[in-house]
Design a protein around this motif. Structure first.
Motif, mmCIF file in Angstrom:
data_model
loop_
_atom_site.group_PDB
_atom_site.id
_atom_site.type_symbol
_atom_site.label_atom_id
_atom_site.label_comp_id
_atom_site.label_asym_id
_atom_site.label_seq_id
_atom_site.Cartn_x
_atom_site.Cartn_y
_atom_site.Cartn_z
ATOM 1 N N THR A 11 0.817 -1.216 0.000
ATOM 2 C CA THR A 11 0.000 0.000 0.000
ATOM 3 C C THR A 11 0.849 1.264 0.000
ATOM 4 O OG1 THR A 11 -0.139 0.123 2.421
ATOM 5 C CG2 THR A 11 -1.790 -1.218 1.283
ATOM 6 N N THR A 12 2.158 1.145 0.293
ATOM 7 C CA THR A 12 2.999 2.338 0.361
ATOM 8 C C THR A 12 3.184 2.977 -1.004
ATOM 9 O OG1 THR A 12 5.025 1.012 0.132
ATOM 10 C CG2 THR A 12 4.226 1.433 2.370
ATOM 11 N N ILE A 13 2.964 2.221 -2.081
ATOM 12 C CA ILE A 13 3.056 2.794 -3.421
ATOM 13 C C ILE A 13 1.935 3.802 -3.636
ATOM 14 C CG2 ILE A 13 2.865 2.279 -5.891
ATOM 15 C CD1 ILE A 13 4.107 -0.427 -5.323
ATOM 16 N N PHE A 14 0.771 3.500 -3.059
ATOM 17 C CA PHE A 14 -0.409 4.344 -3.243
ATOM 18 C C PHE A 14 -0.578 5.226 -2.017
ATOM 19 C CE2 PHE A 14 -1.022 0.218 -5.276
ATOM 20 C CZ PHE A 14 -1.153 0.602 -6.601
ATOM 21 N N GLY B 41 2.778 10.833 2.091
ATOM 22 C CA GLY B 41 3.154 9.807 3.050
ATOM 23 C C GLY B 41 1.997 9.072 3.682
ATOM 24 N N LYS B 42 0.755 9.458 3.367
ATOM 25 C CA LYS B 42 -0.420 8.810 3.945
ATOM 26 C C LYS B 42 -0.989 7.809 2.942
ATOM 27 C CE LYS B 42 -4.951 9.726 6.001
ATOM 28 N NZ LYS B 42 -5.948 10.779 6.343
ATOM 29 N N PRO B 43 -0.968 6.510 3.277
ATOM 30 C CA PRO B 43 -1.457 5.489 2.332
ATOM 31 C C PRO B 43 -2.926 5.694 1.986
ATOM 32 C CG PRO B 43 -0.195 4.475 4.107
ATOM 33 C CD PRO B 43 -0.422 5.907 4.495
ATOM 34 N N ARG C 220 -10.029 5.437 -1.899
ATOM 35 C CA ARG C 220 -9.087 6.020 -2.848
ATOM 36 C C ARG C 220 -8.541 4.966 -3.810
ATOM 37 N NH1 ARG C 220 -9.514 9.264 1.278
ATOM 38 N NH2 ARG C 220 -9.003 11.495 1.095
ATOM 39 N N LEU C 221 -8.265 3.785 -3.322
ATOM 40 C CA LEU C 221 -7.791 2.719 -4.208
ATOM 41 C C LEU C 221 -8.862 2.354 -5.240
ATOM 42 C CD1 LEU C 221 -5.978 0.394 -1.626
ATOM 43 C CD2 LEU C 221 -4.902 1.735 -3.450
ATOM 44 N N ALA C 222 -10.099 2.294 -4.795
ATOM 45 C CA ALA C 222 -11.197 1.969 -5.716
ATOM 46 C C ALA C 222 -11.385 3.079 -6.740
ATOM 47 C CB ALA C 222 -12.494 1.741 -4.931
ATOM 48 N N TYR C 223 -11.361 4.339 -6.288
ATOM 49 C CA TYR C 223 -11.501 5.456 -7.220
ATOM 50 C C TYR C 223 -10.366 5.453 -8.236
ATOM 51 C CZ TYR C 223 -15.201 7.772 -4.432
ATOM 52 O OH TYR C 223 -16.377 8.093 -3.786
ATOM 53 N N LEU C 224 -9.156 5.144 -7.799
ATOM 54 C CA LEU C 224 -8.013 5.106 -8.707
ATOM 55 C C LEU C 224 -8.245 4.099 -9.829
ATOM 56 C CD1 LEU C 224 -5.131 5.821 -9.560
ATOM 57 C CD2 LEU C 224 -4.309 4.146 -7.884
ATOM 58 N N ASP D 269 -7.053 13.423 -4.316
ATOM 59 C CA ASP D 269 -5.844 12.658 -3.993
ATOM 60 C C ASP D 269 -5.475 11.701 -5.123
ATOM 61 O OD1 ASP D 269 -5.645 13.924 -1.581
ATOM 62 O OD2 ASP D 269 -6.421 12.263 -0.376
ATOM 63 N N VAL D 270 -6.464 11.077 -5.711
ATOM 64 C CA VAL D 270 -6.222 10.147 -6.822
ATOM 65 C C VAL D 270 -5.635 10.893 -8.019
ATOM 66 C CG1 VAL D 270 -7.389 8.765 -8.587
ATOM 67 C CG2 VAL D 270 -7.887 8.389 -6.167
#
Length: 215
Positions: free
Chosen positions: A80-83, A87-89, A94-98, A146-147
């Motif tokens: 998750t550190t890639i996304f 510095g805030k994962p 946000r992952l779904a929106y991306l 953020d995305v």
């Protein structure tokens, strides 16, 4: 044997290129800094062979970007550190929106407005139980910003006009226009299987390694 064809005098340069590939999710002409892409491309052929033979990884190297595709045999928190932004994962929203934003890009379009992205995102997000998108919800709009910032940082989008932050403050009046780099967008997400065949995050794992562990 790794670095078999690398002269001893160039070993330091090769090792630095390997470290860059292993520690950066995407390398472009400007990311992580100017000159890095040329430094890595010098050793692209050797790195491709070594990473495949030693780790089973695939190196995608073009004149415009370098992306390392790892064989994932477990889900862990380090992925998750890639996304992350500042510095805030990313959280699940946000992952779904991306994923939904990347899926909305069309090769025939070289630019897209934030308003158009939201028009495509809204029905897709609302079709997913527990996700949804509501332009009146500050948290939802902040997640979109953020995305988009994450994609801009990696060069998949280039802001040409407006501001995502102004849209977040007033989605009726604010807007932003982005140029799309489809090559980088495609390099950012290359699952082992078609997305429509996945039923969970575990489907992104390497099927061969997972099945071997089960045995």
């Amino acid at each position: 044997m790794p670095a078999a064809n690398v002269p001893a005098s160039d070993l330091g340069s090769y090792q630095q290129a390997a470290r860059l590939v292993l520690t950066h999710d995407l390398i472009t002409a400007t990311r992580p800094r100017a000159g890095t892409l040329d430094q890595v491309l010098r050793w692209a052929d050797q790195l491709t062979r070594d990473l495949r033979e030693v780790l089973g990884y695939t190196l995608i190297a073009t004149t415009r970007q370098v992306r390392l595709l790892r064989r994932l045999d477990a889900l862990d928190s380090t992925q998750t550190t890639i996304f992350a932004k500042n510095g805030k994962p990313f959280d699940r929203r946000r992952l779904a929106y991306l994923c939904l934003v990347l899926a909305s890009f069309q090769r025939s379009r070289v630019e897209v407005s934030l308003a158009d992205l939201v028009r495509a995102l809204t029905p897709a997000a609302n079709a997913i139980d527990g996700l949804g998108f509501d332009a009146t919800q500050t948290g939802h709009k902040n997640a979109v910003v953020d995305v988009l910032d994450w994609l801009v940082e990696r060069g998949a989008l280039l802001l040409s006009d407006g501001s995502a932050e102004s849209w977040a403050q007033d989605s009726e009046r604010g807007d932003a226009l982005y140029d799309i780099d489809h090559d980088i967008a495609s390099a950012l997400f290359r699952p082992a299987r078609p997305v429509q065949h996945l039923t969970s995050a575990a489907g992104l794992l390497d099927a061969t390694l997972v099945s071997a562990k089960v045995r």
